[in-house]
Enzyme design. Structure first.
Site, PDB file in Angstrom:
ATOM      1  N   PHE A 149       0.152  -1.207  -0.280  1.00 20.64           N
ATOM      2  CA  PHE A 149      -0.333   0.214  -0.197  1.00 20.64           C
ATOM      3  C   PHE A 149       0.315   1.318   0.524  1.00 20.64           C
ATOM      4  CE2 PHE A 149       0.174  -0.553   3.955  1.00 20.64           C
ATOM      5  CZ  PHE A 149       1.011   1.082   5.257  1.00 20.64           C
ATOM      6  N   LYS A 173      -1.028  -6.977  -9.487  1.00 27.73           N
ATOM      7  CA  LYS A 173      -1.817  -7.523  -8.427  1.00 27.73           C
ATOM      8  C   LYS A 173      -1.707  -6.093  -6.969  1.00 27.73           C
ATOM      9  CE  LYS A 173      -3.543  -8.439  -4.585  1.00 27.73           C
ATOM     10  NZ  LYS A 173      -3.515  -7.742  -3.486  1.00 27.73           N
ATOM     11  N   GLU A 176      -5.162  -3.786  -1.741  1.00 24.18           N
ATOM     12  CA  GLU A 176      -6.476  -3.755  -2.176  1.00 24.18           C
ATOM     13  C   GLU A 176      -7.259  -2.526  -1.169  1.00 24.18           C
ATOM     14  OE1 GLU A 176      -4.472  -5.955  -0.962  1.00 24.18           O
ATOM     15  OE2 GLU A 176      -5.613  -7.017   1.241  1.00 24.18           O
ATOM     16  N   ARG A 177      -5.739  -1.829  -0.728  1.00 24.16           N
ATOM     17  CA  ARG A 177      -5.804  -0.383   0.542  1.00 24.16           C
ATOM     18  C   ARG A 177      -6.145   0.754  -0.426  1.00 24.16           C
ATOM     19  NH1 ARG A 177      -2.817  -1.929   5.129  1.00 24.16           N
ATOM     20  NH2 ARG A 177      -2.198  -4.064   5.415  1.00 24.16           N
ATOM     21  N   SER A 226       5.660  -6.719   3.554  1.00 22.48           N
ATOM     22  CA  SER A 226       5.980  -7.380   4.791  1.00 22.48           C
ATOM     23  C   SER A 226       6.533  -8.754   4.533  1.00 22.48           C
ATOM     24  CB  SER A 226       4.889  -6.936   5.741  1.00 22.48           C
ATOM     25  OG  SER A 226       3.460  -8.478   5.505  1.00 22.48           O
ATOM     26  N   CYS A 281       9.282   1.601   3.033  1.00 20.10           N
ATOM     27  CA  CYS A 281      10.699   0.947   3.473  1.00 20.10           C
ATOM     28  C   CYS A 281      11.694   1.553   3.280  1.00 20.10           C
ATOM     29  CB  CYS A 281      10.267  -0.311   2.884  1.00 20.10           C
ATOM     30  SG  CYS A 281      11.085   0.437   1.374  1.00 20.10           S
TER      31      CYS A 281
HETATM   32  P1  NAD Z   1       1.562  -6.724   3.150  1.00 17.55           P
HETATM   33  O1  NAD Z   1       2.490  -8.181   3.060  1.00 17.55           O
HETATM   34  O2  NAD Z   1       0.597  -6.714   4.041  1.00 17.55           O
HETATM   35  O3  NAD Z   1       0.409  -6.410   1.623  1.00 17.55           O
HETATM   36  C1  NAD Z   1       1.923  -6.729   0.684  1.00 17.55           C
HETATM   37  C2  NAD Z   1       0.557  -7.620  -0.563  1.00 17.55           C
HETATM   38  O4  NAD Z   1       0.630  -8.951  -0.236  1.00 17.55           O
HETATM   39  C3  NAD Z   1      -0.552  -6.615  -0.734  1.00 17.55           C
HETATM   40  O5  NAD Z   1      -0.885  -6.629  -2.501  1.00 17.55           O
HETATM   41  C4  NAD Z   1      -1.630  -7.783  -0.131  1.00 17.55           C
HETATM   42  O6  NAD Z   1      -3.114  -7.633  -0.455  1.00 17.55           O
HETATM   43  C5  NAD Z   1      -1.266  -8.685  -0.257  1.00 17.55           C
HETATM   44  N1  NAD Z   1      -1.164  -9.984   1.024  1.00 17.55           N
HETATM   45  C6  NAD Z   1      -1.482  -9.937   2.239  1.00 17.55           C
HETATM   46  N2  NAD Z   1      -1.428 -11.024   3.259  1.00 17.55           N
HETATM   47  C7  NAD Z   1      -1.313 -11.322   2.211  1.00 17.55           C
HETATM   48  C8  NAD Z   1      -2.046 -13.020   2.487  1.00 17.55           C
HETATM   49  N3  NAD Z   1      -1.803 -13.427   3.419  1.00 17.55           N
HETATM   50  N4  NAD Z   1      -1.526 -13.785   1.385  1.00 17.55           N
HETATM   51  C9  NAD Z   1      -1.306 -13.526   0.147  1.00 17.55           C
HETATM   52  N5  NAD Z   1      -0.971 -12.249   0.028  1.00 17.55           N
HETATM   53  C10 NAD Z   1      -0.851 -11.241   1.217  1.00 17.55           C
HETATM   54  O7  NAD Z   1       1.852  -5.292   2.989  1.00 17.55           O
HETATM   55  P2  NAD Z   1       1.698  -3.783   2.873  1.00 17.55           P
HETATM   56  O8  NAD Z   1       1.110  -3.476   4.109  1.00 17.55           O
HETATM   57  O9  NAD Z   1       0.601  -2.993   1.604  1.00 17.55           O
HETATM   58  O10 NAD Z   1       2.915  -2.585   2.832  1.00 17.55           O
HETATM   59  C11 NAD Z   1       3.558  -2.628   4.142  1.00 17.55           C
HETATM   60  C12 NAD Z   1       5.251  -3.661   3.823  1.00 17.55           C
HETATM   61  O11 NAD Z   1       5.652  -3.552   2.661  1.00 17.55           O
HETATM   62  C13 NAD Z   1       6.020  -2.751   5.090  1.00 17.55           C
HETATM   63  O12 NAD Z   1       6.581  -4.034   5.904  1.00 17.55           O
HETATM   64  C14 NAD Z   1       7.055  -2.284   4.519  1.00 17.55           C
HETATM   65  O13 NAD Z   1       9.166  -2.308   4.754  1.00 17.55           O
HETATM   66  C15 NAD Z   1       6.929  -3.297   3.072  1.00 17.55           C
HETATM   67  N6  NAD Z   1       7.880  -2.801   1.903  1.00 17.55           N
HETATM   68  C16 NAD Z   1       9.143  -2.705   1.431  1.00 17.55           C
HETATM   69  C17 NAD Z   1       9.883  -2.385   0.397  1.00 17.55           C
HETATM   70  C18 NAD Z   1      10.891  -3.297  -0.289  1.00 17.55           C
HETATM   71  O14 NAD Z   1      10.904  -3.060  -1.009  1.00 17.55           O
HETATM   72  N7  NAD Z   1      11.604  -4.234   0.846  1.00 17.55           N
HETATM   73  C19 NAD Z   1       8.933  -1.347   0.036  1.00 17.55           C
HETATM   74  C20 NAD Z   1       7.211  -0.843   0.439  1.00 17.55           C
HETATM   75  C21 NAD Z   1       7.158  -1.558   1.383  1.00 17.55           C
END
Ligand code: NAD
Length: 499
Positions: A149, A173, A176-177, A226, A281
């Site tokens: 997000f 994909k 969703e937020r 994450s 991140c």
């Molecule tokens: P998230 O992991 O909750 O979601 C990321 C994606 O995964 C979304 O599209 C979501 O729909 C999907 N998802 C969520 N739960 C899932 C599950 N149980 N099974 C399968 N798919 C699932 O992350 P977020 O809250 O959207 O983003 C924040 C996180 O992203 C932070 O931890 C941040 O550090 C990280 N981030 C990392 C980078 C990097 O390049 N390392 C860059 C930006 C953000």
């Protein structure tokens, strides 16, 4: 209430799943749209269409594909304000920050305009008598991008631009937020000349993600989010034989040496710790001053700066430093972690809990919080807070500070503030983190380098964007060819030619 769609074969298509997810305006707390949570069948149908579309796109010469990138870049530029507004409306970040989000994505599109050069193969002339070897890079087929997000424009662009420029079709994909920016980018790239079906945006949650991971026609998965989800996706994609690169969470430290310019270090920490409400991140969430005197000076410099931070909606007339966090649950989690920090003995120098903005009482605003005397056993140190909270861990020596960073399970970004070249060089050389800043707080590499963390911040090999992206989104084929005319003599091979 806006009912959002998927983007299939160049058109908005309503999902028939009947399941949706709320998209909030984080500044007001109101639900402003519904994201469809698509079905497995809808995903598989989108993939089947992408398989067909990719055949022609993959056979389109790289220069023509690059022209689509060129036009796409122009359109992103022309729609910069509109895209930034879309980002802010769903994410909550300030407009200048949202423009940065679009801009850092655009810069990757710009590098992809050079795809023909990046996709050039290799050639060995006369590797043996009459023998030449050549390697070519070919597209993988259909690939998937799953995005978080916190950068609604930048990360979808980091995924789609290189994947498409390499001749693949992509299933995107988005989170969703914050799905609207990705849908708008899909419209713009169609306008730029991308054939229908080459980019499919399928909205959804875990159900669609699992269907992506299990679909045999998807050759590779690029994920950002994450750490627990990154690790899960990497494992399942890899066990299904897919190429996968999954980027996860972070806990980024900045070391402040006794010889550092404290005013500059404090300015940098305020921007890197609290900008975008700490939802980056690459945010710095831990300040590591070396020596008690440095720590005291740093806290003295930070307090007035943090107290001055302006927090508000992106629509405000005045310039704000950062906006709300993404959801009420995120705010609750951040405040819960601050509570735990107090309970576990850290000194809460500035308390941002319980912030309410007049006129925006239901918004998800968190005031800035500053902790001193944090120790590595505390939850506020161990967890990625992903909010406007900066923790200070005091250390006695440079080695202690360096080892703190080395021992941390995450390895996305880190920085050192110092006036000493030897220390800076030693730090850059020894630290086990993917992106390092020297007197530079958020060392996100420019788009012609590559972006990627180490340790639990990334699973799989190869980084995002830059030369690594062209490697990730293509497979190499190497041909060894012999033509006999050069080595034949009297109908026999002339083995002397091999001497
Ligand atoms: P998230 O992991 O909750 O979601 C990321 C994606 O995964 C979304 O599209 C979501 O729909 C999907 N998802 C969520 N739960 C899932 C599950 N149980 N099974 C399968 N798919 C699932 O992350 P977020 O809250 O959207 O983003 C924040 C996180 O992203 C932070 O931890 C941040 O550090 C990280 N981030 C990392 C980078 C990097 O390049 N390392 C860059 C930006 C953000």
């Amino acid at each position: 209430m806006t009912e959002l769609t998927n983007w299939i074969n160049g058109q908005h298509v309503k999902s028939t799943s009947g399941r949706t997810s709320d998209v909030y305006n984080p500044a007001t707390g109101e639900v402003q749209a519904k994201t469809p949570l698509s079905t497995v069948e809808e995903l598989n149908d989108a993939v089947a269409k992408a398989v067909e579309a990719q055949k022609k796109w993959g056979a389109t010469n790289p220069q023509r594909r690059a022209r689509v990138m060129m036009k796409f870049g122009q359109l992103i530029n022309a729609h910069m304000d509109e895209l930034a507004e879309l980002v802010s409306r769903e994410h909550g970040k300030t407009l200048p920050d949202a423009r940065g989000d679009v801009q850092r994505g655009l810069e990757v599109v710009e590098v992809c305009m050079g795809a023909p050069n990046m996709l050039k193969g290799e050639f060995t002339d006369d590797g043996g008598p009459g023998i030449d070897l050549y390697s070519m890079r070919q597209p993988l087929g259909v690939v998937a991008g799953i995005t978080p997000f916190n950068f609604p424009a930048m990360i979808p662009l980091w995924k789609m631009a290189p994947a498409l420029a390499c001749g693949n079709a992509m299933i995107l994909k988005p989170s969703e937020r914050v799905p609207s920016t990705a849908l708008r980018l899909a419209e713009l790239i169609k306008e730029a000349g991308l054939p229908d079906g080459v980019l499919q945006v399928v909205n959804g949650d875990k159900q669609v993600v699992d269907a992506i991971l299990d679909n045999e026609d998807i050759a590779a998965v690029g994920f950002v989010g994450s750490t627990p989800i990154a690790q899960y996706i990497y494992g399942r994609a890899a066990s299904n034989g897919k190429r996968a690169q999954c980027f996860g969470g972070a806990k980024n430290h900045m070391i402040i040496m006794p010889d550092a310019d404290i005013e500059k270090a404090a300015d940098a920490l305020v921007g890197a710790g609290y900008g975008a409400a700490g939802e980056r991140c690459m945010a710095i969430s831990v300040a590591v001053p070396v020596g008690q005197e440095t720590a005291d000076k740093l806290i003295d410099a930070l307090v007035p700066r943090v107290e001055k931070l302006r927090v508000g909606p992106y629509t405000s007339d005045q310039e704000m430093d950062y906006g709300p966090v993404i959801t009420a649950q995120a705010k609750q989690r951040i405040e819960g972690l601050i509570d735990s920090g107090v309970e576990q003995g850290a000194k809460l120098v500035i308390d941002g809990r319980g912030m309410e903005l007049q006129g925006y009482e239901n918004g998800f605003f968190c005031g800035p919080s500053l902790f001193d005397n944090v120790t590595p056993d505390m939850d506020i140190y161990k967890e990625e807070i992903f909010g406007p909270v900066l923790s200070t861990v005091r250390t006695d020596t440079y080695e202690d500070a360096l080892n703190l960073v080395i021992d941390n399970p995450y390895g996305n970004g880190t920085a050192i503030y110092t006036a000493d070249g030897d220390t800076a060089r030693d730090f850059a050389h020894r630290v086990n983190v993917g992106m390092v800043g020297i007197n530079f707080p958020i060392p996100v590499p420019l788009s012609y380098h590559t972006f990627g963390g180490w340790k639990k911040s990334a699973f799989g090999d190869l980084n995002q964007y830059g030369p690594d992206a062209f490697r990730f989104y293509t497979k190499t084929k190497t041909v060894t060819a012999r033509w006999f005319s050069g080595i034949k003599e009297g109908g026999e091979f002339n083995f002397k030619a091999m001497d």
